[in-house]
Design a protein around this motif. Structure first.
Motif, PDB file in Angstrom:
ATOM      1  N   VAL A 153       0.861  -1.180   0.000  1.00  0.00           N
ATOM      2  CA  VAL A 153       0.000   0.000   0.000  1.00  0.00           C
ATOM      3  C   VAL A 153       0.901   1.234   0.000  1.00  0.00           C
ATOM      4  O   VAL A 153       1.764   1.375   0.867  1.00  0.00           O
ATOM      5  CB  VAL A 153      -0.929   0.027   1.236  1.00  0.00           C
ATOM      6  CG1 VAL A 153      -1.828   1.257   1.199  1.00  0.00           C
ATOM      7  CG2 VAL A 153      -1.756  -1.251   1.330  1.00  0.00           C
ATOM      8  N   ALA A 154       0.698   2.096  -0.975  1.00  0.00           N
ATOM      9  CA  ALA A 154       1.526   3.297  -1.101  1.00  0.00           C
ATOM     10  C   ALA A 154       1.295   4.254   0.059  1.00  0.00           C
ATOM     11  O   ALA A 154       0.192   4.341   0.609  1.00  0.00           O
ATOM     12  CB  ALA A 154       1.220   4.008  -2.418  1.00  0.00           C
ATOM     13  N   ALA A 155       2.335   4.956   0.415  1.00  0.00           N
ATOM     14  CA  ALA A 155       2.249   5.969   1.473  1.00  0.00           C
ATOM     15  C   ALA A 155       1.305   7.090   1.050  1.00  0.00           C
ATOM     16  O   ALA A 155       1.201   7.417  -0.132  1.00  0.00           O
ATOM     17  CB  ALA A 155       3.630   6.543   1.749  1.00  0.00           C
ATOM     18  N   VAL A 156       0.616   7.651   2.028  1.00  0.00           N
ATOM     19  CA  VAL A 156      -0.240   8.812   1.813  1.00  0.00           C
ATOM     20  C   VAL A 156       0.230   9.881   2.794  1.00  0.00           C
ATOM     21  O   VAL A 156       0.263   9.652   4.001  1.00  0.00           O
ATOM     22  CB  VAL A 156      -1.728   8.492   2.042  1.00  0.00           C
ATOM     23  CG1 VAL A 156      -2.586   9.720   1.815  1.00  0.00           C
ATOM     24  CG2 VAL A 156      -2.181   7.354   1.145  1.00  0.00           C
ATOM     25  N   SER A 157       0.613  11.027   2.275  1.00  0.00           N
ATOM     26  CA  SER A 157       1.152  12.094   3.110  1.00  0.00           C
ATOM     27  C   SER A 157       0.211  12.438   4.263  1.00  0.00           C
ATOM     28  O   SER A 157      -0.984  12.666   4.058  1.00  0.00           O
ATOM     29  CB  SER A 157       1.403  13.334   2.253  1.00  0.00           C
ATOM     30  OG  SER A 157       1.914  14.375   3.046  1.00  0.00           O
TER      31      SER A 157
END
Length: 127
Positions: A38-42
């Motif tokens: 799961v990609a990072a979300v700022s």
């Protein structure tokens, strides 16, 4: 290993009570380290609240991490698919034992031995 997260405590930590519920599935998770799930979300955390994993052959070990090469969150031994129950359920038996990334980091996994199927249910939220 982080402390267990209890639902009452969890929902009280969401900024304005807002979160996104998501689903992830990979039917052929390769043997590798630092595989992005799961990609990072700022400014957000990723909280895994459930899921399961199956081995595609022999025993394997899955270690979930916050960021590539980052802090180990949970590690699960996945039995060979020749045993009676060839899977591991996360957050099983009605116990809430979720794990979460550090704010702003993605969810990664190390897979030690054979291709695996992994499904996750997770939330993204602003702490």
């Amino acid at each position: 290993m982080s402390d267990p997260i209890f639902p009452g405590k969890l929902f009280g930590t969401f900024k304005d009570g807002v979160c996104d519920l998501n689903y992830y599935q990979n039917t052929s998770l390769a043997v590798a380290n630092n595989t992005s799930l799961v990609a990072a979300v700022s400014g957000k955390r990723i909280l895994v609240v459930g899921g399961y994993a199956y081995s595609n052959g022999a025993f394997t070990q899955l270690t979930f991490k916050s960021a590539s090469g980052g802090t180990a969150l949970r590690s699960y031994a996945i039995p060979a698919n020749t045993v009676a129950t060839p899977n591991v359920q996360f957050c099983q038996n009605g116990l809430f034992d979720g794990f979460q990334t550090v704010t702003g980091e993605g969810l990664f996994v190390d897979n030690s031995a054979v291709i695996a199927l992994v499904s996750l249910v997770y939330l993204t939220y602003t702490p």
